[in-house]
Design a protein around this motif. Structure first.
Motif, mmCIF file in Angstrom:
data_model
loop_
_atom_site.group_PDB
_atom_site.id
_atom_site.type_symbol
_atom_site.label_atom_id
_atom_site.label_comp_id
_atom_site.label_asym_id
_atom_site.label_seq_id
_atom_site.Cartn_x
_atom_site.Cartn_y
_atom_site.Cartn_z
ATOM 1 N N LYS A 57 3.389 16.548 -11.690
ATOM 2 C CA LYS A 57 2.330 17.427 -12.185
ATOM 3 C C LYS A 57 2.359 18.798 -11.522
ATOM 4 N N LEU A 58 2.704 18.843 -10.240
ATOM 5 C CA LEU A 58 2.494 20.065 -9.455
ATOM 6 C C LEU A 58 3.764 20.862 -9.164
ATOM 7 N N VAL A 59 4.879 20.197 -8.995
ATOM 8 C CA VAL A 59 6.071 20.853 -8.444
ATOM 9 C C VAL A 59 7.026 21.304 -9.547
ATOM 10 N N LYS A 60 7.539 22.509 -9.376
ATOM 11 C CA LYS A 60 8.571 23.042 -10.258
ATOM 12 C C LYS A 60 9.875 23.117 -9.471
ATOM 13 N N GLU A 61 10.942 22.601 -10.075
ATOM 14 C CA GLU A 61 12.247 22.618 -9.420
ATOM 15 C C GLU A 61 13.166 23.563 -10.162
ATOM 16 N N LYS A 62 13.849 24.408 -9.398
ATOM 17 C CA LYS A 62 14.769 25.374 -10.004
ATOM 18 C C LYS A 62 15.902 25.650 -9.033
ATOM 19 N N ALA A 63 17.107 25.255 -9.409
ATOM 20 C CA ALA A 63 18.318 25.538 -8.623
ATOM 21 C C ALA A 63 18.146 25.149 -7.156
ATOM 22 N N GLU A 116 0.828 -1.201 0.000
ATOM 23 C CA GLU A 116 0.000 0.000 0.000
ATOM 24 C C GLU A 116 0.867 1.258 0.000
ATOM 25 N N ASN A 117 1.985 1.199 0.716
ATOM 26 C CA ASN A 117 2.905 2.330 0.721
ATOM 27 C C ASN A 117 3.501 2.553 -0.668
ATOM 28 N N ASP A 118 3.826 1.467 -1.372
ATOM 29 C CA ASP A 118 4.362 1.596 -2.722
ATOM 30 C C ASP A 118 3.368 2.301 -3.638
ATOM 31 N N TYR A 119 2.087 1.967 -3.493
ATOM 32 C CA TYR A 119 1.050 2.603 -4.320
ATOM 33 C C TYR A 119 0.950 4.095 -4.007
ATOM 34 N N ILE A 120 0.918 4.432 -2.714
ATOM 35 C CA ILE A 120 0.833 5.846 -2.334
ATOM 36 C C ILE A 120 2.059 6.605 -2.828
ATOM 37 N N GLN A 121 3.222 5.962 -2.766
ATOM 38 C CA GLN A 121 4.435 6.615 -3.230
ATOM 39 C C GLN A 121 4.370 6.878 -4.735
ATOM 40 N N GLN A 122 3.826 5.941 -5.495
ATOM 41 C CA GLN A 122 3.656 6.151 -6.931
ATOM 42 C C GLN A 122 2.736 7.332 -7.206
ATOM 43 N N GLN A 123 1.646 7.431 -6.437
ATOM 44 C CA GLN A 123 0.717 8.548 -6.600
ATOM 45 C C GLN A 123 1.388 9.873 -6.230
ATOM 46 N N THR A 124 2.233 9.831 -5.199
ATOM 47 C CA THR A 124 2.941 11.042 -4.768
ATOM 48 C C THR A 124 3.915 11.511 -5.847
ATOM 49 N N GLU A 125 4.638 10.571 -6.442
ATOM 50 C CA GLU A 125 5.596 10.936 -7.480
ATOM 51 C C GLU A 125 4.889 11.478 -8.719
ATOM 52 N N ALA A 161 -3.107 26.804 -4.029
ATOM 53 C CA ALA A 161 -4.503 26.465 -4.329
ATOM 54 C C ALA A 161 -4.614 25.023 -4.822
ATOM 55 N N SER A 162 -3.693 24.604 -5.697
ATOM 56 C CA SER A 162 -3.721 23.229 -6.201
ATOM 57 C C SER A 162 -3.427 22.235 -5.088
ATOM 58 N N PHE A 163 -2.488 22.575 -4.230
ATOM 59 C CA PHE A 163 -2.119 21.705 -3.108
ATOM 60 C C PHE A 163 -3.322 21.443 -2.210
ATOM 61 N N CYS A 164 -4.111 22.455 -1.970
ATOM 62 C CA CYS A 164 -5.238 22.335 -1.037
ATOM 63 C C CYS A 164 -6.360 21.446 -1.573
ATOM 64 N N THR A 165 -6.344 21.121 -2.858
ATOM 65 C CA THR A 165 -7.368 20.236 -3.420
ATOM 66 C C THR A 165 -6.967 18.769 -3.321
ATOM 67 N N VAL A 166 -5.738 18.510 -2.874
ATOM 68 C CA VAL A 166 -5.192 17.149 -2.824
ATOM 69 C C VAL A 166 -5.558 16.488 -1.496
ATOM 70 N N PRO A 167 -5.844 15.176 -1.471
ATOM 71 C CA PRO A 167 -6.113 14.488 -0.205
ATOM 72 C C PRO A 167 -4.970 14.670 0.796
ATOM 73 N N VAL A 168 -5.320 14.702 2.063
ATOM 74 C CA VAL A 168 -4.335 14.965 3.118
ATOM 75 C C VAL A 168 -3.175 13.971 3.062
ATOM 76 N N ALA A 169 -3.474 12.706 2.795
ATOM 77 C CA ALA A 169 -2.404 11.689 2.752
ATOM 78 C C ALA A 169 -1.350 12.054 1.716
ATOM 79 N N LEU A 170 -1.787 12.526 0.544
ATOM 80 C CA LEU A 170 -0.842 12.915 -0.497
ATOM 81 C C LEU A 170 -0.162 14.243 -0.180
#
Length: 477
Positions: free
Chosen positions: A253-259, A239-248, A267-276
């Motif tokens: 989709k959501l995170v931008k990485e820069k330096a 079950e943890n492996d599945y949640i980790q796949q959903q997190t990745e 706003a997008s974060f707040c629509t996500v289930p608490v577990a994620l």
């Protein structure tokens, strides 16, 4: 319940290999052998199957330096077993107590770190694709119970895995569903000699107290506690492996990485289930942290709850380990504290054609002198990323500098405005304001804020003979 036989052991590993697809035919396997019944059984089982699958085995043993005489005898014992089986033998002797003193780690943590480093180096030297470890069901139960007592989430409940990839190396635990008693029985029935580590009876180690005291006490409430905890680990692990796949997937989709900075929409974060939400924060913190840093549930929850507060436009939160979480309008950023600081800059602008790089801003400013007749037909209607100036009305030298307290710009329509207020009106993130260049003349007057506003000084007119043209070019992230 019937004890496992030698035939059962061989068939068990065959079935597990079919289930997980590990240890391809013809591969090289490094087998970690301590000399105890579990690792001796593993070495012999894999050796028995090596002809069937054309495996090459390497026997690897580490002397941790805790019990000098006993450890030396164990090393020679394992060396002898490897020789009998005609398997290459690798030995490492380390000073674990000295490593503990250097790192501040506990005995078992330090020993594990040194052991895995040795095993991975051995695998690399032999070109091995697989590392075989002899952990069994009792080890799994001890691990899960120890993590529960220390406090853990579903990741910790997953315990050890039968199969996983680490640094391009397969880590396999073929005995993780087998009792230690069965491994001892197989060794005794098959006449396989082994050694018992006297330190396993010392209650100064937490794991030993779990094995010798906690598990026997709890088994009076559940006689099947060991398989129950092992089953919990398998359920939680998948079950943890599945949640980790959903997190990745959410991260992509959501995170931008820069330096080294990680940002996403509040706003997008707040629509996500608490577990994620929790998993996403933890994933980013892991990317920002070193191997020895940990972020507990409380820190993750503080960040999560702070993000969900919609009444604050901006804030900054020190979450420890030199990591800062901040909100700038709708953007959430997690960043190393050392990477947040921006040094002030002041760069002279040459009269001739030039390209000037702005520190920490992913931006360049192009500068050129043009004849008045070559200027834009309407210099006041250029984009905010470019500007024309009457060169003969400028007070040279010019400079591109970072903002300073009290900065004011004169507006084309009349009046003045604080640069700080311009940034606020334009919703420029606080972390970016010190990176933005301001064009000033020799007397300090602000002529242009690239990308934002031009001042009324040195406007280009029909009679202007020479024009200074400037344009910002933003680098790709």
């Amino acid at each position: 319940m019937r004890s496992q036989t030698w035939h059962d052991m061989l068939e068990h590993v065959r079935e597990l290999r079919r289930e997980w697809g590990f240890a391809a035919e013809g591969c090289t396997i490094v087998v970690a052998v301590s000399g105890g019944p579990d690792s001796i059984a593993l070495l012999h089982v894999l050796h028995a199957l090596s002809g069937e699958y054309n495996w090459t085995l390497i026997c690897a043993h580490m002397n941790h330096g805790f019990r000098p005489e006993e450890s030396a005898e164990e090393a020679e014992f394992v060396r002898g077993i490897a020789a009998e089986l005609n398997i290459p033998f690798e030995l490492a002797s380390v000073d674990t107590p000295a490593h503990m003193e250097r790192t501040g780690q506990g005995a078992q943590e330090a020993a594990r770190e040194l052991r895995y480093d040795f095993l991975q180096r051995t695998a690399q030297r032999y070109g091995a694709t697989t590392l075989a470890l002899a952990h069994h069901m009792d080890d799994q139960a001890e691990t899960v119970l120890m993590r529960i007592l220390r406090g853990t989430g579903t990741e910790g409940l997953g315990g050890m895995k039968i199969y996983r990839i680490e640094k391009n190396l397969e880590l396999i635990r073929p005995f993780l569903r087998i009792y230690k008693a069965d491994l001892v029985h197989v060794c005794q029935q098959g006449g396989l000699a082994y050694r018992l580590d006297s330190s396993n009876r010392q209650r100064k180690y937490t794991r030993n107290r779990i094995r010798l005291d906690a598990l026997p006490f709890l088994e009076q409430f559940n006689g099947q506690l060991v398989p129950t905890l092992a089953r919990l680990a398998e359920i939680a692990g998948t079950e943890n492996d599945y949640i980790q796949q959903q997190t990745e997937a959410l991260y992509a989709k959501l995170v931008k990485e820069k330096a080294g900075s990680f940002s996403f929409s509040a706003a997008s974060f707040c629509t996500v289930p608490v577990a994620l939400q929790r998993r996403l924060i933890k994933l980013i913190l892991n990317y920002l942290s070193s191997a020895n840093e940990t972020f507990d549930f409380n820190k993750i929850e503080i960040i999560r709850c702070q993000i969900e507060r919609s009444d604050l436009a901006s804030w900054s939160l020190d979450v420890g380990s030199r990591v800062i979480c901040c909100k700038e309008y709708d953007e959430i950023r997690l960043i190393r504290a050392s990477e947040q600081k921006v040094e002030p800059f002041c760069i002279p602008v040459q009269h001739a054609n030039a390209v000037i790089s702005i520190p920490d801003a992913s931006m360049q400013v192009e500068v050129s002198i043009q004849a008045g007749k070559d200027r834009s037909p309407d210099a006041l209607r250029l984009s905010s990323d470019e500007a024309f100036f009457d060169a003969d009305e400028l007070d040279f030298p010019l400079y591109l500098r970072s903002r300073r307290p009290g900065d004011i710009i004169t507006l084309i329509g009349g009046g003045t405005k604080k640069v700080k207020n311009l940034f606020i009106d334009a919703k420029i993130p606080l972390s970016q304001r010190d990176r933005m260049p301001l064009l000033v003349d020799a007397s300090g007057r602000i002529l242009w804020i690239p990308g934002l506003r031009r001042a009324r000084e040195a406007l280009v007119r029909s009679q202007s003979d020479r024009c200074l043209y400037m344009k910002i070019v933003k680098s790709e992230d």
